[in-house]
Design an enzyme around this catalytic site. Structure first.
Site, mmCIF file in Angstrom:
data_model
loop_
_atom_site.group_PDB
_atom_site.id
_atom_site.type_symbol
_atom_site.label_atom_id
_atom_site.label_comp_id
_atom_site.label_asym_id
_atom_site.label_seq_id
_atom_site.Cartn_x
_atom_site.Cartn_y
_atom_site.Cartn_z
ATOM 1 C CG HIS A 1 8.836 34.987 0.606
ATOM 2 N ND1 HIS A 1 10.106 35.252 0.951
ATOM 3 C CD2 HIS A 1 8.764 33.554 1.036
ATOM 4 C CE1 HIS A 1 10.821 34.009 1.473
ATOM 5 N NE2 HIS A 1 9.810 33.144 1.428
ATOM 6 N NE ARG B 1 14.618 32.056 2.469
ATOM 7 C CZ ARG B 1 13.367 31.408 2.671
ATOM 8 N NH1 ARG B 1 12.440 30.810 1.972
ATOM 9 N NH2 ARG B 1 13.270 31.087 4.103
ATOM 10 C CB ALA C 1 4.858 29.873 -2.245
ATOM 11 C CD GLU D 1 11.634 37.775 -0.128
ATOM 12 O OE1 GLU D 1 11.537 37.605 0.976
ATOM 13 O OE2 GLU D 1 11.655 37.107 -1.049
#
Length: 342
Positions: free
Chosen positions: A309, A256, A311, A285
């Protein structure tokens, strides 16, 4: 929204179905349901959509103390998070009201661990920099880009056989990353808690040997960050840690944003304290040059690879999310809750 729920009727509100196919819930025979399915939910519409909910299904939508107050969600009993992280939920507010929260750990093991390894190679081999320079014609101009591949001290990149990998966070994803790293030939060390010192070593509660966090920072040439974000992990890696790292170190964050301090990371790269870094996550984000120093113009030429973000994205992850979300919602209604956070 709909009619207020009853003891045997649930209003199931799904706030973010753009991320994976919507599951079909089969509740026990004595229960009925109404499903409210939203592809995405802007903040301006959140309170109206969740007012009559008994069950909320979400991925990253922020539910703060106001949203979780009896005035906004008077019937809410259960929250299903379609992710492993719980930092989008005010857990204290849930605890005070007796709202049960379950998450979805392990749904993205393969995707996130493979992405982490990909980010490692991108940083270690300066893939993004080599790509940009080749496209700009620098290869012809310089005749070779070999010297641009070198570390600031003039040494060539390490191969996996020379790497000492530190895994900070040894949950299911951390274990998978450790396995992949070992398969590539890396020596792998599992980090203990920051500040734990000698207590990081094996105990009756943990079978794997732990290496003290401070030793991980000093010894490892690649560090994978896979811990949850909470009060104890914010700025887990910041200026003091970067100053103690090997100049060959590469830092990869697939956990994070905020766990690796963004400003300290950029400074470490500019000062050649470390060899490179890669991150899939940001403190704020969605991220932009206005919200993150990692994306500003003065960071463009650093050995820093970023992804938005993503993945977790994989066909396997999406099917896992359908299966796990169905399981935790149906299980809670049937009185058999699983993956309970609080």
């Amino acid at each position: 929204m709909g009619a207020p729920p009853s003891p045997t009727h649930h209003n199931i509100v799904m706030l973010q179905t753009q991320y994976f196919p919507c599951p079909h819930f089969d509740l026990p025979p004595q229960y009925t349901k109404t499903e409210f399915i939203y592809k995405e939910t802007p903040r301006s519409e959140l309170h109206a959509r969740i007012h009559d909910a008994t069950i909320i299904v979400l991925a990253t939508t922020r539910l703060d103390a106001v949203a979780l107050s009896p005035e906004v969600t008077p019937y809410l009993k259960f929250i299903a998070i379609t992710a492993s992280g719980t930092d989008c939920i005010d857990l204290d507010a849930c605890k005070k009201r007796g709202i049960v929260v379950s998450n979805s750990p392990g749904v993205n093991i393969e995707a996130v661990s493979e992405h982490a390894i990909g980010l490692y190679f991108a940083a270690r081999r300066k893939v993004l920099q080599m790509h940009n320079q080749t496209r700009r014609g620098a290869w012809v101009h310089k005749t070779t880009l070999m010297f641009d591949m070198l570390n600031p001290d003039g040494t060539a990149p390490l191969t996996c056989q020379e790497e000492v990998a530190g895994v900070i966070g040894y949950g299911v994803v951390g274990k998978r990353i450790a396995h992949l790293a070992q398969s590539l030939g890396m020596k792998v060390l599992i980090s203990g808690r920051k500040g734990a010192g000698a207590t990081a070593l094996p105990s009756a509660l943990q079978s794997e040997e732990r290496t003290p966090f401070e030793e991980i920072i000093r010894k490892c040439t690649v560090i994978f960050v896979v811990v949850p974000r909470n009060g104890s992990t914010i700025d887990l890696i910041s200026t003091p840690e970067f100053k103690n790292m090997s100049p060959h170190a590469v830092v990869v964050n697939v956990a994070r944003g905020g766990i690796v301090n963004e400003e300290a990371l950029v400074a470490a790269l500019k000062e050649n304290l470390i060899a490179g870094a890669a991150t899939d996550v940001f403190l704020q984000e969605p991220a932009s040059p206005e919200t993150s120093v990692l994306l500003r113009e003065d960071a463009e030429d650093l050995n820093l690879t970023v992804s938005p973000h993503m993945a977790w994205v994989a066909e396997r992850t999406q099917q896992n999310l359908v299966d796990v979300t169905k399981k935790i919602v149906e299980g809670w209604v049937a009185g058999q809750p699983c993956n309970v956070v609080i």
